[in-house]
Scaffold this motif. Structure first.
Motif, PDB file in Angstrom:
ATOM      1  N   MET A 153       0.857  -1.170   0.000  1.00 36.56           N
ATOM      2  CA  MET A 153       0.000   0.000   0.000  1.00 36.56           C
ATOM      3  C   MET A 153       0.899   1.228   0.000  1.00 36.56           C
ATOM      4  N   THR A 154       0.632   2.151  -0.904  1.00 44.15           N
ATOM      5  CA  THR A 154       1.434   3.366  -0.964  1.00 44.15           C
ATOM      6  C   THR A 154       0.989   4.340   0.108  1.00 44.15           C
ATOM      7  N   ILE A 155       1.826   5.309   0.384  1.00 45.63           N
ATOM      8  CA  ILE A 155       1.476   6.320   1.378  1.00 45.63           C
ATOM      9  C   ILE A 155       0.236   7.081   0.931  1.00 45.63           C
ATOM     10  N   THR A 193      -5.014  -4.269  10.332  1.00 44.50           N
ATOM     11  CA  THR A 193      -4.263  -3.350   9.477  1.00 44.50           C
ATOM     12  C   THR A 193      -2.803  -3.763   9.375  1.00 44.50           C
ATOM     13  N   ILE A 194      -2.235  -4.233  10.461  1.00 40.66           N
ATOM     14  CA  ILE A 194      -0.841  -4.698  10.444  1.00 40.66           C
ATOM     15  C   ILE A 194      -0.694  -5.895   9.511  1.00 40.66           C
ATOM     16  N   GLY A 237      -4.149   2.136  12.882  1.00 41.40           N
ATOM     17  CA  GLY A 237      -3.181   1.288  12.192  1.00 41.40           C
ATOM     18  C   GLY A 237      -2.680   1.914  10.900  1.00 41.40           C
ATOM     19  N   LEU A 238      -3.598   2.518  10.144  1.00 44.84           N
ATOM     20  CA  LEU A 238      -3.191   3.183   8.906  1.00 44.84           C
ATOM     21  C   LEU A 238      -2.320   4.404   9.193  1.00 44.84           C
ATOM     22  N   ALA A 239      -2.648   5.132  10.248  1.00 43.17           N
ATOM     23  CA  ALA A 239      -1.829   6.284  10.625  1.00 43.17           C
ATOM     24  C   ALA A 239      -0.423   5.823  11.032  1.00 43.17           C
ATOM     25  N   LEU A 240      -0.346   4.720  11.761  1.00 45.26           N
ATOM     26  CA  LEU A 240       0.963   4.186  12.144  1.00 45.26           C
ATOM     27  C   LEU A 240       1.757   3.756  10.915  1.00 45.26           C
ATOM     28  N   ARG A 241       1.067   3.154   9.937  1.00 46.17           N
ATOM     29  CA  ARG A 241       1.737   2.782   8.685  1.00 46.17           C
ATOM     30  C   ARG A 241       2.329   4.011   8.005  1.00 46.17           C
ATOM     31  N   LEU A 242       1.553   5.096   7.989  1.00 42.27           N
ATOM     32  CA  LEU A 242       2.050   6.323   7.369  1.00 42.27           C
ATOM     33  C   LEU A 242       3.282   6.841   8.084  1.00 42.27           C
ATOM     34  N   LEU A 243       3.242   6.839   9.401  1.00 39.22           N
ATOM     35  CA  LEU A 243       4.388   7.320  10.173  1.00 39.22           C
ATOM     36  C   LEU A 243       5.614   6.449   9.947  1.00 39.22           C
ATOM     37  N   ARG A 248       6.930   7.100   6.403  1.00 39.84           N
ATOM     38  CA  ARG A 248       7.642   8.383   6.309  1.00 39.84           C
ATOM     39  C   ARG A 248       9.006   8.297   6.979  1.00 39.84           C
ATOM     40  N   SER A 249       9.067   7.595   8.108  1.00 40.16           N
ATOM     41  CA  SER A 249      10.354   7.437   8.794  1.00 40.16           C
ATOM     42  C   SER A 249      11.314   6.637   7.939  1.00 40.16           C
ATOM     43  N   GLU A 250      10.807   5.575   7.291  1.00 37.08           N
ATOM     44  CA  GLU A 250      11.669   4.754   6.442  1.00 37.08           C
ATOM     45  C   GLU A 250      12.138   5.541   5.219  1.00 37.08           C
ATOM     46  N   GLU A 251      11.259   6.346   4.630  1.00 39.28           N
ATOM     47  CA  GLU A 251      11.636   7.152   3.464  1.00 39.28           C
ATOM     48  C   GLU A 251      12.701   8.186   3.838  1.00 39.28           C
TER      49      GLU A 251
END
Length: 187
Positions: free
Chosen positions: A1-3, A63-64, A170-176, A179-182
């Motif tokens: 899933m993309t950001i 979500t995870i 869960g989706l908000a955590l994925r975004l964070l 972004r941290s990985e990017e």
């Protein structure tokens, strides 16, 4: 899933959860969902911290895992919860209800952080198992003047809203994390 798609999904789920919560007072008028009990059912899942944490964690866990688990894991919980509620309403005993509810909080949180538990089958099995006990607790505490249909509809809708909140989290955590990985930051 993309950001970008995760962000769009987060906005849709957040809007759906807000609309669900906002619509609840309108259903307080007579004639909705078989009358008495709906609001009691809506309130029950939010009445205990153990229920709140477990139900939000189910959404996060789905979500995870990702993919279809985002809906099937909470769906398994809801289906089993309805079955458990019906068992209680029919007067059928289920042992260890409270210990299983407490265990659900710990086990569901552990499943979120254990990579080997991130399969749809494991998610459905565990959330279904714990949903049975949560539903039994809801059904066992149905007020005497409540109708089963109204009460069950209330606790199912309230739980679905809590799952939606967990999915949004869960989706908000994925975004964070994304972004941290990017940015090359440690996660």
């Amino acid at each position: 899933m993309t950001i970008k798609s995760a962000s769009a999904a987060l906005r849709v789920l957040s809007a759906a959860a807000a609309l669900t919560i906002a619509a609840a007072p309108a259903l307080a008028h007579p004639g909705h969902l078989d009358g008495a009990g709906f609001l009691d059912g809506m309130a029950h899942p939010a009445g205990g911290l153990d229920h709140l944490i477990a139900m939000i964690t189910v959404g996060v866990y789905g979500t995870i895992i990702g993919g279809r688990a985002i809906l099937t894991v909470p769906g398994a919980f809801l289906a089993a919860m309805l079955a458990g509620g019906l068992l209680a309403m029919l007067g059928i005993a289920l042992p260890l209800v409270e210990p299983m509810i407490y265990a659900s909080v710990v086990v569901l949180a552990m499943l979120c952080v254990m990579p080997m538990s991130r399969t749809v089958g494991i998610g459905i099995a565990f959330t279904g198992w714990f949903g049975l006990f949560h539903g039994f607790a809801h059904g066992a505490e149905m007020p005497a003047d409540a109708t089963a249909l109204g009460y069950a509809a209330g606790f199912l809708l309230s739980t679905a809203a809590l799952h939606a909140g967990g999915i949004a989290l869960g989706l908000a955590l994925r975004l964070l994390v994304g972004r941290s990985e990017e940015a090359g930051q440690p996660v």
